[in-house]
Scaffold this motif. Structure first.
Motif, PDB file in Angstrom:
ATOM      1  N   ASP A  54      47.463 122.563  48.558  1.00  0.00           N
ATOM      2  CA  ASP A  54      46.053 122.277  48.837  1.00  0.00           C
ATOM      3  C   ASP A  54      45.857 122.151  50.349  1.00  0.00           C
ATOM      4  O   ASP A  54      46.306 121.177  50.948  1.00  0.00           O
ATOM      5  CB  ASP A  54      45.659 120.981  48.127  1.00  0.00           C
ATOM      6  CG  ASP A  54      44.217 120.587  48.367  1.00  0.00           C
ATOM      7  OD1 ASP A  54      43.525 121.212  49.193  1.00  0.00           O
ATOM      8  OD2 ASP A  54      43.776 119.618  47.712  1.00  0.00           O
ATOM      9  N   PRO A  55      45.181 123.109  50.981  1.00  0.00           N
ATOM     10  CA  PRO A  55      45.007 123.071  52.425  1.00  0.00           C
ATOM     11  C   PRO A  55      44.272 121.831  52.919  1.00  0.00           C
ATOM     12  O   PRO A  55      44.626 121.257  53.947  1.00  0.00           O
ATOM     13  CB  PRO A  55      44.198 124.331  52.745  1.00  0.00           C
ATOM     14  CG  PRO A  55      44.314 125.195  51.550  1.00  0.00           C
ATOM     15  CD  PRO A  55      44.585 124.303  50.391  1.00  0.00           C
ATOM     16  N   ARG A  56      43.257 121.396  52.180  1.00  0.00           N
ATOM     17  CA  ARG A  56      42.501 120.217  52.618  1.00  0.00           C
ATOM     18  C   ARG A  56      43.379 118.974  52.605  1.00  0.00           C
ATOM     19  O   ARG A  56      43.326 118.153  53.518  1.00  0.00           O
ATOM     20  CB  ARG A  56      41.265 120.022  51.738  1.00  0.00           C
ATOM     21  CG  ARG A  56      40.275 121.149  51.912  1.00  0.00           C
ATOM     22  CD  ARG A  56      38.868 120.726  51.547  1.00  0.00           C
ATOM     23  NE  ARG A  56      37.957 121.846  51.605  1.00  0.00           N
ATOM     24  CZ  ARG A  56      37.504 122.406  52.712  1.00  0.00           C
ATOM     25  NH1 ARG A  56      37.908 121.967  53.858  1.00  0.00           N
ATOM     26  NH2 ARG A  56      36.672 123.425  52.683  1.00  0.00           N
ATOM     27  N   ALA A  57      44.189 118.836  51.566  1.00  0.00           N
ATOM     28  CA  ALA A  57      45.092 117.685  51.484  1.00  0.00           C
ATOM     29  C   ALA A  57      46.120 117.744  52.617  1.00  0.00           C
ATOM     30  O   ALA A  57      46.433 116.722  53.230  1.00  0.00           O
ATOM     31  CB  ALA A  57      45.790 117.649  50.127  1.00  0.00           C
ATOM     32  N   ALA A  58      46.625 118.927  52.918  1.00  0.00           N
ATOM     33  CA  ALA A  58      47.604 119.074  54.000  1.00  0.00           C
ATOM     34  C   ALA A  58      47.003 118.682  55.340  1.00  0.00           C
ATOM     35  O   ALA A  58      47.629 117.959  56.126  1.00  0.00           O
ATOM     36  CB  ALA A  58      48.116 120.513  54.045  1.00  0.00           C
ATOM     37  N   GLY A  59      45.787 119.134  55.605  1.00  0.00           N
ATOM     38  CA  GLY A  59      45.112 118.769  56.844  1.00  0.00           C
ATOM     39  C   GLY A  59      44.849 117.280  56.929  1.00  0.00           C
ATOM     40  O   GLY A  59      45.022 116.660  57.978  1.00  0.00           O
ATOM     41  N   ALA A  60      44.443 116.687  55.800  1.00  0.00           N
ATOM     42  CA  ALA A  60      44.170 115.250  55.765  1.00  0.00           C
ATOM     43  C   ALA A  60      45.443 114.439  56.020  1.00  0.00           C
ATOM     44  O   ALA A  60      45.406 113.419  56.726  1.00  0.00           O
ATOM     45  CB  ALA A  60      43.542 114.863  54.428  1.00  0.00           C
ATOM     46  N   VAL A  61      46.554 114.883  55.479  1.00  0.00           N
ATOM     47  CA  VAL A  61      47.829 114.181  55.707  1.00  0.00           C
ATOM     48  C   VAL A  61      48.219 114.250  57.187  1.00  0.00           C
ATOM     49  O   VAL A  61      48.675 113.266  57.766  1.00  0.00           O
ATOM     50  CB  VAL A  61      48.944 114.761  54.803  1.00  0.00           C
ATOM     51  CG1 VAL A  61      50.314 114.270  55.221  1.00  0.00           C
ATOM     52  CG2 VAL A  61      48.673 114.393  53.347  1.00  0.00           C
ATOM     53  N   LEU A  62      48.013 115.398  57.814  1.00  0.00           N
ATOM     54  CA  LEU A  62      48.307 115.537  59.238  1.00  0.00           C
ATOM     55  C   LEU A  62      47.447 114.588  60.061  1.00  0.00           C
ATOM     56  O   LEU A  62      47.953 113.882  60.947  1.00  0.00           O
ATOM     57  CB  LEU A  62      48.092 116.979  59.695  1.00  0.00           C
ATOM     58  CG  LEU A  62      48.164 117.230  61.205  1.00  0.00           C
ATOM     59  CD1 LEU A  62      49.528 116.864  61.764  1.00  0.00           C
ATOM     60  CD2 LEU A  62      47.815 118.674  61.515  1.00  0.00           C
ATOM     61  N   VAL A  63      46.167 114.528  59.782  1.00  0.00           N
ATOM     62  CA  VAL A  63      45.263 113.641  60.518  1.00  0.00           C
ATOM     63  C   VAL A  63      45.654 112.188  60.282  1.00  0.00           C
ATOM     64  O   VAL A  63      45.725 111.390  61.227  1.00  0.00           O
ATOM     65  CB  VAL A  63      43.790 113.916  60.120  1.00  0.00           C
ATOM     66  CG1 VAL A  63      42.869 112.839  60.648  1.00  0.00           C
ATOM     67  CG2 VAL A  63      43.369 115.299  60.625  1.00  0.00           C
ATOM     68  N   HIS A  64      45.945 111.833  59.028  1.00  0.00           N
ATOM     69  CA  HIS A  64      46.358 110.458  58.719  1.00  0.00           C
ATOM     70  C   HIS A  64      47.665 110.110  59.436  1.00  0.00           C
ATOM     71  O   HIS A  64      47.785 109.051  60.046  1.00  0.00           O
ATOM     72  CB  HIS A  64      46.523 110.277  57.206  1.00  0.00           C
ATOM     73  CG  HIS A  64      47.097 108.951  56.835  1.00  0.00           C
ATOM     74  ND1 HIS A  64      46.382 107.783  56.912  1.00  0.00           N
ATOM     75  CD2 HIS A  64      48.341 108.609  56.414  1.00  0.00           C
ATOM     76  CE1 HIS A  64      47.155 106.766  56.551  1.00  0.00           C
ATOM     77  NE2 HIS A  64      48.346 107.248  56.239  1.00  0.00           N
ATOM     78  N   GLY A  65      48.636 111.014  59.365  1.00  0.00           N
ATOM     79  CA  GLY A  65      49.921 110.763  60.025  1.00  0.00           C
ATOM     80  C   GLY A  65      49.773 110.580  61.527  1.00  0.00           C
ATOM     81  O   GLY A  65      50.435 109.738  62.141  1.00  0.00           O
ATOM     82  N   THR A  66      48.899 111.377  62.132  1.00  0.00           N
ATOM     83  CA  THR A  66      48.655 111.249  63.568  1.00  0.00           C
ATOM     84  C   THR A  66      48.015 109.912  63.883  1.00  0.00           C
ATOM     85  O   THR A  66      48.395 109.239  64.857  1.00  0.00           O
ATOM     86  CB  THR A  66      47.774 112.411  64.068  1.00  0.00           C
ATOM     87  OG1 THR A  66      48.440 113.639  63.773  1.00  0.00           O
ATOM     88  CG2 THR A  66      47.526 112.314  65.561  1.00  0.00           C
ATOM     89  N   SER A  67      47.075 109.470  63.056  1.00  0.00           N
ATOM     90  CA  SER A  67      46.447 108.158  63.300  1.00  0.00           C
ATOM     91  C   SER A  67      47.462 107.030  63.145  1.00  0.00           C
ATOM     92  O   SER A  67      47.414 106.049  63.888  1.00  0.00           O
ATOM     93  CB  SER A  67      45.230 107.964  62.398  1.00  0.00           C
ATOM     94  OG  SER A  67      45.611 107.914  61.047  1.00  0.00           O
ATOM     95  N   VAL A  68      48.411 107.182  62.227  1.00  0.00           N
ATOM     96  CA  VAL A  68      49.475 106.180  62.071  1.00  0.00           C
ATOM     97  C   VAL A  68      50.355 106.152  63.321  1.00  0.00           C
ATOM     98  O   VAL A  68      50.706 105.084  63.825  1.00  0.00           O
ATOM     99  CB  VAL A  68      50.310 106.464  60.792  1.00  0.00           C
ATOM    100  CG1 VAL A  68      51.581 105.620  60.773  1.00  0.00           C
ATOM    101  CG2 VAL A  68      49.475 106.222  59.551  1.00  0.00           C
ATOM    102  N   LEU A  69      50.699 107.322  63.848  1.00  0.00           N
ATOM    103  CA  LEU A  69      51.486 107.364  65.078  1.00  0.00           C
ATOM    104  C   LEU A  69      50.745 106.695  66.233  1.00  0.00           C
ATOM    105  O   LEU A  69      51.349 105.973  67.044  1.00  0.00           O
ATOM    106  CB  LEU A  69      51.789 108.819  65.455  1.00  0.00           C
ATOM    107  CG  LEU A  69      52.836 109.551  64.642  1.00  0.00           C
ATOM    108  CD1 LEU A  69      52.858 111.031  65.027  1.00  0.00           C
ATOM    109  CD2 LEU A  69      54.211 108.928  64.841  1.00  0.00           C
ATOM    110  N   LEU A  70      49.461 106.935  66.327  1.00  0.00           N
ATOM    111  CA  LEU A  70      48.673 106.327  67.410  1.00  0.00           C
ATOM    112  C   LEU A  70      48.597 104.813  67.252  1.00  0.00           C
ATOM    113  O   LEU A  70      48.683 104.083  68.253  1.00  0.00           O
ATOM    114  CB  LEU A  70      47.269 106.935  67.435  1.00  0.00           C
ATOM    115  CG  LEU A  70      47.206 108.403  67.814  1.00  0.00           C
ATOM    116  CD1 LEU A  70      45.798 108.936  67.658  1.00  0.00           C
ATOM    117  CD2 LEU A  70      47.705 108.618  69.240  1.00  0.00           C
TER     118      LEU A  70
END
Length: 195
Positions: A176-192
């Motif tokens: 699911d492309p939308r889920a993949a993009g959402a996970v990337l955004v979430h993971g980046t916010s966790v790193l920040l």
């Protein structure tokens, strides 16, 4: 394997070269590099064999040019974002959102660099070296942004974001492309947040 070309040597630009590169880029990305022969590229680009060899040493050289063109486009996009967004956290989130949008784009078939590395596993090949060059540059952009942000471990944060990006690129194509993009955004916010 074609020989490496001198990076300082001027690229012979012409309409025929651009047709070859455009045709190769479309076919390599949509059908895979190994599955597309140079004869087909020449035929679809309507370019004679002599003209092909005037511009490229062989298929590996054409593949490298395809990856270098993709690399230039990404560098331009990231450079524009860096100029427009001064806050490092906002820049990193913009990168994550941009990749998420790419993953959800029409005709997305994975990362051209990951795809090429899978087809050219020899780390000494000019194609694999082009992939590694792009990845080193991208990681360094992220490392500098995390460093400006004051992250305790900018190297590890950059490595983590590259891994998130790689995962999103693969998951976006296979699932699911939308889920993949959402996970990337979430993971980046966790790193920040963890900086």
């Amino acid at each position: 394997m074609s020989k490496p070309t001198d990076a300082s040597a001027p690229i012979r630009r012409s309409e025929a070269r651009e047709r070859l590169l455009g045709t190769a880029s479309r076919l390599f990305y949509s059908e895979g590099i190994r599955g597309v022969g140079v004869d087909r590229v020449m035929a679809e680009a309507e370019v004679a064999r002599a003209t092909f060899y005037r511009h490229f040493d062989g298929k590996d050289d054409l593949v490298r040019a395809y990856l270098q063109a993709a690399d230039r486009k990404i560098r331009e996009q990231v450079g524009a974002a860096e100029k427009a967004i001064s806050a490092p956290a906002d820049f990193l989130m913009a990168v994550a959102h941009g990749i998420g949008d790419e993953v959800c784009g029409t005709g997305f078939r994975g990362c051209p660099f990951i795809n090429a590395a899978a087809e050219y596993p020899d780390p000494e090949s000019v194609v694999h070296q082009a992939v590694l060059g792009h990845r080193r540059w991208f990681r360094e952009v992220l490392r500098k942004a995390f460093q400006r942000l004051g992250a305790a471990g900018p190297e590890q944060s950059a490595d983590s974001m590259v891994a998130l990006r790689d995962g999103a690129m693969v998951a976006g194509y296979l699932g699911d492309p939308r889920a993949a993009g959402a996970v990337l955004v979430h993971g980046t916010s966790v790193l920040l947040a963890a900086r």
